[in-house]
Design a protein around this motif. Structure first.
Motif, PDB file in Angstrom:
ATOM      1  N   LYS A 120       0.842  -1.191   0.000  1.00  0.00           N
ATOM      2  CA  LYS A 120       0.000   0.000   0.000  1.00  0.00           C
ATOM      3  C   LYS A 120       0.882   1.247   0.000  1.00  0.00           C
ATOM      4  O   LYS A 120       2.048   1.204   0.403  1.00  0.00           O
ATOM      5  CB  LYS A 120      -0.911   0.005   1.227  1.00  0.00           C
ATOM      6  N   GLN A 139       0.998  -5.916 -12.161  1.00  0.00           N
ATOM      7  CA  GLN A 139       1.365  -6.599 -10.921  1.00  0.00           C
ATOM      8  C   GLN A 139       2.857  -6.904 -11.006  1.00  0.00           C
ATOM      9  O   GLN A 139       3.265  -7.726 -11.816  1.00  0.00           O
ATOM     10  CB  GLN A 139       0.562  -7.884 -10.722  1.00  0.00           C
ATOM     11  N   GLY A 152      -1.357   0.707  -5.399  1.00  0.00           N
ATOM     12  CA  GLY A 152      -1.588   0.044  -4.121  1.00  0.00           C
ATOM     13  C   GLY A 152      -2.941  -0.618  -4.043  1.00  0.00           C
ATOM     14  O   GLY A 152      -3.059  -1.838  -4.054  1.00  0.00           O
ATOM     15  N   LYS A 153      -4.003   0.188  -3.952  1.00  0.00           N
ATOM     16  CA  LYS A 153      -5.374  -0.320  -3.887  1.00  0.00           C
ATOM     17  C   LYS A 153      -6.178   0.277  -5.034  1.00  0.00           C
ATOM     18  O   LYS A 153      -6.026   1.454  -5.376  1.00  0.00           O
ATOM     19  CB  LYS A 153      -6.024   0.046  -2.541  1.00  0.00           C
ATOM     20  N   SER A 154      -7.069  -0.512  -5.629  1.00  0.00           N
ATOM     21  CA  SER A 154      -7.787  -0.070  -6.831  1.00  0.00           C
ATOM     22  C   SER A 154      -8.708   1.115  -6.565  1.00  0.00           C
ATOM     23  O   SER A 154      -9.058   1.855  -7.486  1.00  0.00           O
ATOM     24  CB  SER A 154      -8.591  -1.227  -7.420  1.00  0.00           C
ATOM     25  N   LYS A 155      -9.111   1.304  -5.298  1.00  0.00           N
ATOM     26  CA  LYS A 155     -10.012   2.416  -4.965  1.00  0.00           C
ATOM     27  C   LYS A 155      -9.264   3.653  -4.481  1.00  0.00           C
ATOM     28  O   LYS A 155      -9.877   4.627  -4.050  1.00  0.00           O
ATOM     29  CB  LYS A 155     -11.023   1.956  -3.918  1.00  0.00           C
ATOM     30  N   SER A 156      -7.919   3.617  -4.543  1.00  0.00           N
ATOM     31  CA  SER A 156      -7.127   4.785  -4.132  1.00  0.00           C
ATOM     32  C   SER A 156      -7.345   5.942  -5.104  1.00  0.00           C
ATOM     33  O   SER A 156      -7.685   5.743  -6.265  1.00  0.00           O
ATOM     34  CB  SER A 156      -5.639   4.434  -4.081  1.00  0.00           C
ATOM     35  N   ASN A 205       0.694  -3.322  -7.129  1.00  0.00           N
ATOM     36  CA  ASN A 205      -0.409  -3.301  -8.077  1.00  0.00           C
ATOM     37  C   ASN A 205      -0.621  -1.860  -8.522  1.00  0.00           C
ATOM     38  O   ASN A 205      -0.625  -0.943  -7.696  1.00  0.00           O
ATOM     39  CB  ASN A 205      -1.698  -3.827  -7.438  1.00  0.00           C
TER      40      ASN A 205
END
Length: 294
Positions: A8, A184, A205-209, A227
């Motif tokens: 993250k 990735q 990091g996170k797809s919703k960032s 990611n």
């Protein structure tokens, strides 16, 4: 290759322009007040210069400099007689070791842009003989898969690897993601790693960032990979850099990086007295410095 424990983003910095050298402008992300050091990385600069601005004769000891050109070209000269031009997409991996005095100046008209990363050396390597590893753009390994293109400066990605030897174990990857592409990328779990965005905007990091745009540095937390997504309609370009922490004391005085204050004091004395690796600095001046009378 999937990452079962993706990293993250734990900190984010916008690299703002500042002046360095002789009229050069750099966006410094590592090595500034908010982030003095990110073991084993000492400095990350995105530099921009137009003649006659540049980096005239200056010394280094105790670390490596990695110069990767994004636009234009610079000419490099050192006091051992090593001279060459680094053009767009070219790489110079310089191990300063016990001592180098050199200059880095514009080689063409217009604006020259690039990245320079300083990588610390362990106490066992700080006083080794200087050396260079250089790759022309055409010799940098490159691969494309599912809308992701990578240029492998150091380390490996998408099944290809770089011939660069890293004394401090390091990965340096230049990624371009087409709109809609996802990445990735494995990262050794014990390493520190960061992302620096060059163009476009990406999600890391996170797809919703929230998306991150150019000139931002992202420090990555623990995990075994990164990611990343390009959810925009334009190309995304960023570098991913990781390295094995040295976990040693760091004492820095400008272009000298050692483990103790005594070693720094000795380095300053060596440089001022032209000793212990700096002998050839006594009578040397680069052609660029002479021509511009710095």
């Amino acid at each position: 290759m999937s990452c079962d424990h993706p990293r993250k983003v734990v900190r984010k910095f916008l690299a703002r322009p500042q002046h360095e050298g002789a009229g050069a402008v750099v966006r410094r992300s590592i090595g500034r007040f908010e982030l003095k050091y990110f073991d084993p990385f000492l400095v990350l600069d995105e530099f921009s210069l137009c003649a006659p601005a540049g980096f005239p004769d200056h010394p280094h000891r105790g670390f490596e400099t990695v110069t990767y050109m994004l636009q234009g070209a610079i000419t490099h000269e050192d006091f051992e007689g090593h001279k060459g031009t680094i053009g767009v997409g070219d790489l110079q991996w310089m191990t300063a070791g016990r001592g180098v005095v050199h200059s880095e100046m514009p080689a063409s008209n217009g604006t020259q842009k690039g990245l320079q990363l300083w990588i610390n050396l362990s106490s066992t390597h700080k006083m080794i003989e200087p050396r260079y590893q250089e790759l022309d753009s055409s010799n940098i390994a490159e691969a494309t898969e599912d809308g992701v293109t990578v240029r492998v400066i150091a380390g490996e990605s998408l099944g290809i690897s770089s011939p660069i030897y890293t004394r401090t174990p390091t990965m340096f990857l230049d990624f371009t993601l087409e709109p809609g592409a996802q990445l990735q990328q494995p990262i050794p779990e014990s390493w520190n790693a960061f992302v620096y965005v060059l163009e476009g905007e990406g999600v890391f990091g996170k797809s919703k960032s929230s998306p991150t745009s150019a000139h931002n540095l992202l420090l990555l937390g623990p995990g075994n990979g990164l990611n990343a997504w390009n959810k925009s309609s334009k190309m995304l370009r960023f570098i991913l850099v990781g390295g094995e922490p040295l976990e040693e004391p760091v004492v820095q005085w400008g272009p000298f990086v050692m483990n103790t204050q005594e070693e720094i004091d000795q380095t300053i004395q060596d440089y001022e007295n032209f000793e212990n690796g700096f002998e050839k600095a006594r009578y040397w001046r680069s052609e660029a410095t002479q021509d511009n009378d710095y």
